[in-house]
Design an enzyme around this catalytic site. Structure first.
Site, PDB file in Angstrom:
ATOM      1  N   THR A 125       9.112  -3.125   2.512  1.00 30.43           N
ATOM      2  CA  THR A 125       8.368  -2.640   1.346  1.00 30.43           C
ATOM      3  C   THR A 125       8.902  -1.296   0.856  1.00 30.43           C
ATOM      4  O   THR A 125       9.479  -0.527   1.639  1.00 30.43           O
ATOM      5  CB  THR A 125       6.877  -2.487   1.721  1.00 30.43           C
ATOM      6  OG1 THR A 125       6.201  -1.799   0.668  1.00 30.43           O
ATOM      7  CG2 THR A 125       6.674  -1.690   3.014  1.00 30.43           C
ATOM      8  N   ASP A 126       8.648  -0.997  -0.407  1.00 28.99           N
ATOM      9  CA  ASP A 126       9.031   0.313  -0.961  1.00 28.99           C
ATOM     10  C   ASP A 126       8.265   1.448  -0.294  1.00 28.99           C
ATOM     11  O   ASP A 126       8.703   2.607  -0.334  1.00 28.99           O
ATOM     12  CB  ASP A 126       8.833   0.346  -2.481  1.00 28.99           C
ATOM     13  CG  ASP A 126       7.414   0.036  -2.953  1.00 28.99           C
ATOM     14  OD1 ASP A 126       6.530  -0.212  -2.117  1.00 28.99           O
ATOM     15  OD2 ASP A 126       7.203   0.039  -4.190  1.00 28.99           O
ATOM     16  N   GLU A 127       7.117   1.127   0.328  1.00 29.25           N
ATOM     17  CA  GLU A 127       6.275   2.195   0.878  1.00 29.25           C
ATOM     18  C   GLU A 127       6.948   2.941   2.025  1.00 29.25           C
ATOM     19  O   GLU A 127       6.525   4.044   2.369  1.00 29.25           O
ATOM     20  CB  GLU A 127       4.928   1.638   1.353  1.00 29.25           C
ATOM     21  CG  GLU A 127       4.162   1.020   0.227  1.00 29.25           C
ATOM     22  CD  GLU A 127       2.655   0.960   0.433  1.00 29.25           C
ATOM     23  OE1 GLU A 127       2.141   1.651   1.322  1.00 29.25           O
ATOM     24  OE2 GLU A 127       2.019   0.223  -0.317  1.00 29.25           O
ATOM     25  N   TYR A 150       0.093   1.984   7.708  1.00 32.03           N
ATOM     26  CA  TYR A 150       0.770   0.740   7.308  1.00 32.03           C
ATOM     27  C   TYR A 150       2.258   0.997   7.054  1.00 32.03           C
ATOM     28  O   TYR A 150       3.130   0.317   7.614  1.00 32.03           O
ATOM     29  CB  TYR A 150       0.112   0.158   6.046  1.00 32.03           C
ATOM     30  CG  TYR A 150       0.987  -0.845   5.315  1.00 32.03           C
ATOM     31  CD1 TYR A 150       1.248  -2.100   5.851  1.00 32.03           C
ATOM     32  CD2 TYR A 150       1.589  -0.518   4.092  1.00 32.03           C
ATOM     33  CE1 TYR A 150       2.075  -3.010   5.196  1.00 32.03           C
ATOM     34  CE2 TYR A 150       2.416  -1.424   3.432  1.00 32.03           C
ATOM     35  CZ  TYR A 150       2.652  -2.665   3.989  1.00 32.03           C
ATOM     36  OH  TYR A 150       3.479  -3.561   3.348  1.00 32.03           O
ATOM     37  N   LYS A 154       5.706  -0.366   8.996  1.00 29.07           N
ATOM     38  CA  LYS A 154       6.784  -1.131   8.339  1.00 29.07           C
ATOM     39  C   LYS A 154       8.122  -0.405   8.532  1.00 29.07           C
ATOM     40  O   LYS A 154       9.156  -1.049   8.753  1.00 29.07           O
ATOM     41  CB  LYS A 154       6.488  -1.311   6.842  1.00 29.07           C
ATOM     42  CG  LYS A 154       5.285  -2.178   6.517  1.00 29.07           C
ATOM     43  CD  LYS A 154       5.444  -3.635   6.946  1.00 29.07           C
ATOM     44  CE  LYS A 154       6.437  -4.399   6.101  1.00 29.07           C
ATOM     45  NZ  LYS A 154       6.439  -5.862   6.459  1.00 29.07           N
TER      46      LYS A 154
HETATM   47  P1  NAD Z   1      -0.876 -10.894   3.240  1.00 27.07           P
HETATM   48  O1  NAD Z   1      -1.753  -9.922   3.939  1.00 27.07           O
HETATM   49  O2  NAD Z   1      -1.376 -11.596   2.026  1.00 27.07           O
HETATM   50  O3  NAD Z   1      -0.416 -12.035   4.261  1.00 27.07           O
HETATM   51  C1  NAD Z   1      -0.026 -11.753   5.565  1.00 27.07           C
HETATM   52  C2  NAD Z   1       0.031 -13.084   6.336  1.00 27.07           C
HETATM   53  O4  NAD Z   1       0.518 -12.801   7.656  1.00 27.07           O
HETATM   54  C3  NAD Z   1      -1.321 -13.767   6.501  1.00 27.07           C
HETATM   55  O5  NAD Z   1      -1.199 -15.158   6.262  1.00 27.07           O
HETATM   56  C4  NAD Z   1      -1.696 -13.505   7.957  1.00 27.07           C
HETATM   57  O6  NAD Z   1      -2.510 -14.531   8.518  1.00 27.07           O
HETATM   58  C5  NAD Z   1      -0.318 -13.459   8.600  1.00 27.07           C
HETATM   59  N1  NAD Z   1      -0.304 -12.690   9.847  1.00 27.07           N
HETATM   60  C6  NAD Z   1      -0.857 -11.471  10.075  1.00 27.07           C
HETATM   61  N2  NAD Z   1      -0.649 -11.105  11.356  1.00 27.07           N
HETATM   62  C7  NAD Z   1       0.064 -12.111  11.940  1.00 27.07           C
HETATM   63  C8  NAD Z   1       0.595 -12.322  13.231  1.00 27.07           C
HETATM   64  N3  NAD Z   1       0.417 -11.427  14.213  1.00 27.07           N
HETATM   65  N4  NAD Z   1       1.302 -13.444  13.469  1.00 27.07           N
HETATM   66  C9  NAD Z   1       1.482 -14.381  12.506  1.00 27.07           C
HETATM   67  N5  NAD Z   1       0.969 -14.245  11.260  1.00 27.07           N
HETATM   68  C10 NAD Z   1       0.276 -13.125  10.977  1.00 27.07           C
HETATM   69  O7  NAD Z   1       0.461 -10.090   2.928  1.00 27.07           O
HETATM   70  P2  NAD Z   1       1.459 -10.222   1.681  1.00 27.07           P
HETATM   71  O8  NAD Z   1       0.982  -9.358   0.592  1.00 27.07           O
HETATM   72  O9  NAD Z   1       1.752 -11.653   1.448  1.00 27.07           O
HETATM   73  O10 NAD Z   1       2.742  -9.510   2.319  1.00 27.07           O
HETATM   74  C11 NAD Z   1       3.727 -10.263   3.017  1.00 27.07           C
HETATM   75  C12 NAD Z   1       4.838  -9.330   3.469  1.00 27.07           C
HETATM   76  O11 NAD Z   1       5.413  -8.692   2.333  1.00 27.07           O
HETATM   77  C13 NAD Z   1       4.370  -8.202   4.384  1.00 27.07           C
HETATM   78  O12 NAD Z   1       5.346  -8.019   5.370  1.00 27.07           O
HETATM   79  C14 NAD Z   1       4.280  -6.981   3.470  1.00 27.07           C
HETATM   80  O13 NAD Z   1       4.509  -5.810   4.177  1.00 27.07           O
HETATM   81  C15 NAD Z   1       5.398  -7.283   2.489  1.00 27.07           C
HETATM   82  N6  NAD Z   1       5.260  -6.703   1.132  1.00 27.07           N
HETATM   83  C16 NAD Z   1       4.122  -6.927   0.405  1.00 27.07           C
HETATM   84  C17 NAD Z   1       4.045  -6.436  -0.905  1.00 27.07           C
HETATM   85  C18 NAD Z   1       2.826  -6.664  -1.773  1.00 27.07           C
HETATM   86  O14 NAD Z   1       2.751  -6.119  -2.873  1.00 27.07           O
HETATM   87  N7  NAD Z   1       1.851  -7.471  -1.355  1.00 27.07           N
HETATM   88  C19 NAD Z   1       5.113  -5.705  -1.441  1.00 27.07           C
HETATM   89  C20 NAD Z   1       6.254  -5.493  -0.653  1.00 27.07           C
HETATM   90  C21 NAD Z   1       6.316  -6.019   0.624  1.00 27.07           C
HETATM   91  O1  TDX Z   2      -9.940  -0.551  -5.292  1.00 25.10           O
HETATM   92  C1  TDX Z   2      -8.817  -0.052  -5.476  1.00 25.10           C
HETATM   93  N1  TDX Z   2      -8.690   0.960  -6.386  1.00 25.10           N
HETATM   94  C2  TDX Z   2      -7.505   1.594  -6.626  1.00 25.10           C
HETATM   95  O2  TDX Z   2      -7.445   2.514  -7.460  1.00 25.10           O
HETATM   96  C3  TDX Z   2      -7.641  -0.493  -4.766  1.00 25.10           C
HETATM   97  C4  TDX Z   2      -7.725  -1.601  -3.747  1.00 25.10           C
HETATM   98  C5  TDX Z   2      -6.460   0.154  -5.025  1.00 25.10           C
HETATM   99  N2  TDX Z   2      -6.386   1.181  -5.915  1.00 25.10           N
HETATM  100  C6  TDX Z   2      -5.076   1.842  -6.154  1.00 25.10           C
HETATM  101  C7  TDX Z   2      -4.353   2.306  -4.915  1.00 25.10           C
HETATM  102  C8  TDX Z   2      -2.890   2.152  -5.300  1.00 25.10           C
HETATM  103  O3  TDX Z   2      -2.453   3.306  -6.000  1.00 25.10           O
HETATM  104  O4  TDX Z   2      -4.232   0.840  -6.738  1.00 25.10           O
HETATM  105  C9  TDX Z   2      -2.890   0.958  -6.258  1.00 25.10           C
HETATM  106  C10 TDX Z   2      -2.478  -0.344  -5.600  1.00 25.10           C
HETATM  107  O5  TDX Z   2      -3.243  -0.469  -4.420  1.00 25.10           O
HETATM  108  P1  TDX Z   2      -3.086  -1.736  -3.427  1.00 25.10           P
HETATM  109  O6  TDX Z   2      -3.291  -2.979  -4.209  1.00 25.10           O
HETATM  110  O7  TDX Z   2      -3.920  -1.498  -2.231  1.00 25.10           O
HETATM  111  O8  TDX Z   2      -1.526  -1.683  -3.091  1.00 25.10           O
HETATM  112  P2  TDX Z   2      -0.573  -0.538  -2.452  1.00 25.10           P
HETATM  113  O9  TDX Z   2      -1.362   0.394  -1.626  1.00 25.10           O
HETATM  114  O10 TDX Z   2       0.253   0.036  -3.563  1.00 25.10           O
HETATM  115  O11 TDX Z   2       0.331  -1.441  -1.477  1.00 25.10           O
HETATM  116  C11 TDX Z   2       0.848  -2.718  -1.933  1.00 25.10           C
HETATM  117  O12 TDX Z   2       2.194  -2.620  -2.316  1.00 25.10           O
HETATM  118  C12 TDX Z   2       3.145  -2.401  -1.308  1.00 25.10           C
HETATM  119  C13 TDX Z   2       0.685  -3.789  -0.853  1.00 25.10           C
HETATM  120  O13 TDX Z   2      -0.677  -3.854  -0.446  1.00 25.10           O
HETATM  121  C14 TDX Z   2       1.576  -3.486   0.333  1.00 25.10           C
HETATM  122  O14 TDX Z   2       1.477  -4.553   1.277  1.00 25.10           O
HETATM  123  C15 TDX Z   2       3.000  -3.388  -0.164  1.00 25.10           C
HETATM  124  O15 TDX Z   2       3.843  -3.007   0.897  1.00 25.10           O
END
Ligand code: NAD
Ligand code: TDX
Length: 346
Positions: A125-127, A150, A154
């Site tokens: 992730t970018d984070e 988190y 990562k």
């Molecule tokens: P999510 O939380 O929607 O899904 C995570 C999945 O992993 C779930 O199905 C959960 O059951 C499974 N899981 C959790 N712990 C586990 C374990 N110990 N063993 C097996 N499965 C397990 O997450 P997402 O948003 O789909 O993110 C997927 C990946 O992408 C993550 O690695 C996250 O860091 C990365 N990522 C997410 C975003 C975003 O914006 N959502 C952006 C960049 C990177």
């Molecule tokens: O209720 C809210 N109000 C609000 O202002 C929530 C849930 C979030 N926010 C803000 C926080 C962040 O600045 O919105 C922005 C986005 O928040 P999230 O959806 O929680 O995402 P973020 O924290 O940016 O992280 C996401 O992007 C990078 C994913 O959850 C991560 O898994 C990924 O790595």
């Protein structure tokens, strides 16, 4: 080609599963998912009986559960999505984040080596880069400066993946993507939370001054990028993935308000997230230059179709907003949904 997808019942992993089964007829998938609160078999319900698909209920953090998944039949690639993924939950407790994101990744790396898996793609992730000021972009060479538990978990996983390349010449690639949006995203994240709250007539808790900026990418563009890196990325390399779509949380709220036709009063400022990163923005030139990947889905189209999806799939998200999630929500945002105290998540 037999691919192990971990976390394939979550938001992005399930998009990968559906996309591969739809577009790559030579791919068979083993989906290893522990079915945490974020995992949902409904995300792949239409594919559950596909002969090229299999779900194994196991945790990547449990070596005894994982070993048979590798020993059964040869695997050509692992794509590791499995993670605890929500920053706010990591502020409550980082322990499950370390267990899955760090220990789980190390267990997968070791098993992939033992069973001679030719390629390991780790989804990061970018984070991990921390927070930007008003200018500049994250590059693959930017220092790791994670701020939340988190993000730190990562970043730790990324270092273990790179160590495996260096120490054992293991074939690994890392992708670091910006914020995703799209269908099947758990309604604790900003966009699905606001859309579903809007449909339910609930307020939108906007953290702090609402000026924090994220770079948004449609989830389908993300999985296309992962496929490109898996097939053509250079071993040992990191690839940034971004949407060239920087938006403040205020702007997101305004765009959603316009689509849903809601009054300005739906937005309710609440106390800020602890350690809230101010701005993320990606330089994704490397993947474009080396692999020819570019985002295809423009924000205006992607957000409109995403909102429409949540409007048409209340049966998918309504059950997710009950039970344990309801309790989490009350803890985060109070009874009214607008009284979030930063100390509540300490
Ligand atoms: P999510 O939380 O929607 O899904 C995570 C999945 O992993 C779930 O199905 C959960 O059951 C499974 N899981 C959790 N712990 C586990 C374990 N110990 N063993 C097996 N499965 C397990 O997450 P997402 O948003 O789909 O993110 C997927 C990946 O992408 C993550 O690695 C996250 O860091 C990365 N990522 C997410 C975003 C975003 O914006 N959502 C952006 C960049 C990177
Ligand atoms: O209720 C809210 N109000 C609000 O202002 C929530 C849930 C979030 N926010 C803000 C926080 C962040 O600045 O919105 C922005 C986005 O928040 P999230 O959806 O929680 O995402 P973020 O924290 O940016 O992280 C996401 O992007 C990078 C994913 O959850 C991560 O898994 C990924 O790595």
């Amino acid at each position: 080609m037999r691919i192990m997808v971990t976390g394939g019942l979550g938001f992005i992993g399930s998009q990968m599963v559906r996309w591969l089964l739809d577009n790559e007829p030579d791919v068979d998938i083993i989906n290893v998912d522990a079915l945490t609160y974020a995992g949902n078999p409904a995300n792949v319900a239409d594919y559950a009986d596909n002969s090229r698909y299999q779900w194994i209920h196991a945790s990547i953090a449990d070596r005894a559960q994982m070993e048979p998944c590798f020993a059964d039949k040869p695997i050509d690639a692992v794509i590791n999505f499995a993670a605890e993924s929500h920053v706010d939950r990591s502020i409550q407790s980082g322990v499950p984040f370390v267990a899955t994101n760090v220990l789980g990744t190390q267990i997968l790396l070791e098993l992939a080596r033992t069973y001679h898996v030719p390629r390991f793609l780790h989804v990061s992730t970018d984070e991990v880069y921390g927070s930007l000021g008003p200018n500049g972009l994250f590059r693959e060479t930017s220092p790791l400066q994670p701020n939340s538990p988190y993000a730190a978990s990562k970043a730790a996983a990324d270092l273990l993946v790179l160590a495996a390349a260096r120490t054992y010449q293991q074939d690994v690639v890392i992708t670091r993507c910006s914020n995703n949006y799209g269908p099947y995203q758990f309604p604790e994240k900003l966009i699905p939370l606001f859309v579903t709250n809007g449909i339910e007539g609930q307020p939108w808790p906007l953290y702090g001054d609402g000026r924090n900026v994220r770079d948004w990418l449609h989830v389908e563009d993300h999985v296309r990028a992962i496929w490109a890196v898996l097939n053509s990325g250079k071993s040992g390399q990191i690839y940034n993935i971004g949407g060239h779509t920087e938006k403040s949380n205020w702007e997101i709220a305004e765009d959603l308000r316009a689509i849903l036709g809601l009054p300005a009063s739906v937005i309710v400022p609440v106390p800020d997230r602890l350690g809230h990163d101010r701005r993320y923005a990606m330089d994704a030139q490397k993947i474009t230059k080396e692999l020819g990947w570019e985002p295809r889905i423009a924000w205006e189209d992607g957000i409109a179709s995403t909102v429409a999806w949540y409007q048409q799939h209340e049966d998918w998200w309504r059950p997710l907003k009950t039970g344990a999630y309801r309790e989490y929500y009350r803890q985060q945002y109070g009874e009214s949904g607008t009284t979030r105290a930063p100390s509540a998540s300490r």
